[in-house]
Write a protein that holds these residues in place. Structure first.
Motif, short mmCIF file in Angstrom:
data_model
loop_
_atom_site.label_atom_id
_atom_site.label_comp_id
_atom_site.label_asym_id
_atom_site.label_seq_id
_atom_site.Cartn_x
_atom_site.Cartn_y
_atom_site.Cartn_z
N ARG A 147 0.83 -1.20 0.00
CA ARG A 147 0.00 0.00 0.00
C ARG A 147 0.87 1.26 0.00
N GLN A 148 2.21 1.10 0.19
CA GLN A 148 3.11 2.25 0.11
C GLN A 148 3.61 2.50 -1.31
N HIS A 149 3.32 1.58 -2.22
CA HIS A 149 3.73 1.77 -3.61
C HIS A 149 3.03 3.02 -4.15
N PRO A 150 3.74 3.88 -4.92
CA PRO A 150 3.14 5.13 -5.43
C PRO A 150 1.79 4.94 -6.12
N GLN A 151 1.67 3.92 -6.97
CA GLN A 151 0.41 3.71 -7.67
C GLN A 151 -0.69 3.26 -6.71
N ALA A 152 -0.32 2.43 -5.73
CA ALA A 152 -1.29 1.99 -4.74
C ALA A 152 -1.73 3.15 -3.86
N TYR B 236 -9.55 -2.19 -18.56
CA TYR B 236 -9.10 -2.84 -17.33
C TYR B 236 -9.16 -4.36 -17.48
N ARG B 237 -10.26 -4.87 -18.05
CA ARG B 237 -10.41 -6.31 -18.26
C ARG B 237 -9.37 -6.84 -19.25
N VAL B 238 -9.09 -6.05 -20.29
CA VAL B 238 -8.09 -6.47 -21.28
C VAL B 238 -6.72 -6.62 -20.62
N GLU C 206 -6.08 -0.17 -13.66
CA GLU C 206 -5.55 -0.79 -14.88
C GLU C 206 -4.03 -0.61 -14.94
N LYS C 207 -3.55 0.56 -14.54
CA LYS C 207 -2.11 0.81 -14.51
C LYS C 207 -1.44 -0.08 -13.45
N MET C 208 -2.11 -0.26 -12.33
CA MET C 208 -1.56 -1.12 -11.28
C MET C 208 -1.47 -2.56 -11.75
#
Length: 250
Positions: free
Chosen positions: A15-20, A242-244, A56-58
């Motif tokens: 949860r500390q990851h920038p994207q998270a 996102y599904r793709v 989707e990026k995550m």
């Protein structure tokens, strides 16, 4: 099929990851928002689109897709499909309402035709929508154990809560007004829709007294419906993307 959120949080980025962290911030904004009108719902739909773009990026992060098991991928796909189904249910309902409103608007403009019949048709459609939405909501079961939810599970819960609110606005249903399990899950004290007026309920009241109904009222509601349809279309596109990305892991 019931929605399940039993995905292990330790299989995803910290949860500390920038994207998270960015996703957490978006979730916090969505959980604290109120959606008492179609305009605020439209803004929330836009925020939901941003959220799923971030998810989707995550998903595309190697730290994420390398850790995902087949079972977890299937759960993410299942959850995203359910949300897409909610988009379709909402769009179908809005499209039907818009058709009736266009006929009412035509009668008001020409000042001839069976206005009472069309108004009754509209009010009847609202009752039908209420029953159908209640059935959909009952089919959505949210895990009550907050500790078992990762950012993906929380995103799904918040998204479902938004659709419950959207259904409540469109049908005038008070039964969906309190975000039920999702509100308790997210420890929210704010309750949207508690007796608050919105474009749908305002016009609905005027429909019950046909003499006070003006073409401007119908046009405003029709414009609101179009905005909601546009928001749902944009959200659907983000969900498909996102599904793709999830499928690409396979």
């Amino acid at each position: 099929m019931a929605v399940s959120f039993h995905v292990r949080s330790n299989s995803y980025p910290s949860r500390q990851h920038p994207q998270a962290v960015h996703v957490d911030e978006q979730l916090t904004r969505l959980r604290s928002s109120e959606a008492a009108s179609s305009s605020s719902i439209c803004q929330t739909l836009s925020n939901l689109q941003d959220l799923h773009d971030s998810l989707e990026k995550m998903i595309r992060l190697s730290i994420t897709n390398q850790a995902l098991s087949q079972e977890q991928i299937e759960k993410l796909l299942d959850g995203s499909l359910k949300i897409l189904d909610l988009c379709n249910v909402s769009n179908d309902a809005l499209s039907h309402m818009k058709e009736v409103l266009m006929e009412i608007q035509s009668i008001l403009r020409r000042k001839r035709g069976d206005l009472s019949s069309e108004v009754k048709k509209y009010l009847s459609s609202r009752k039908t929508l209420k029953k159908s939405f209640q059935k959909v909501v009952k089919s959505l079961k949210v895990c009550q154990n907050k500790e078992s939810l990762d950012v993906f599970g929380e995103a799904e819960a918040v998204t479902i809560a938004l659709f419950q609110s959207l259904f409540s606005i469109m049908s005038g249903s008070k039964g969906c007004a309190k975000w039920s399990l999702v509100t308790k899950l997210m420890n929210q004290n704010r309750v949207p829709f508690e007796g608050e007026a919105n474009e749908f309920t305002v016009v609905n009241l005027k429909f019950q007294s046909e003499k006070s109904l003006k073409i401007e009222d119908v046009q405003i509601l029709e414009s609101c419906i179009q905005d909601l349809e546009d928001g749902l279309e944009s959200l659907s596109k983000s969900l498909i993307k996102y599904r793709v990305s999830i499928l690409n892991i396979l």
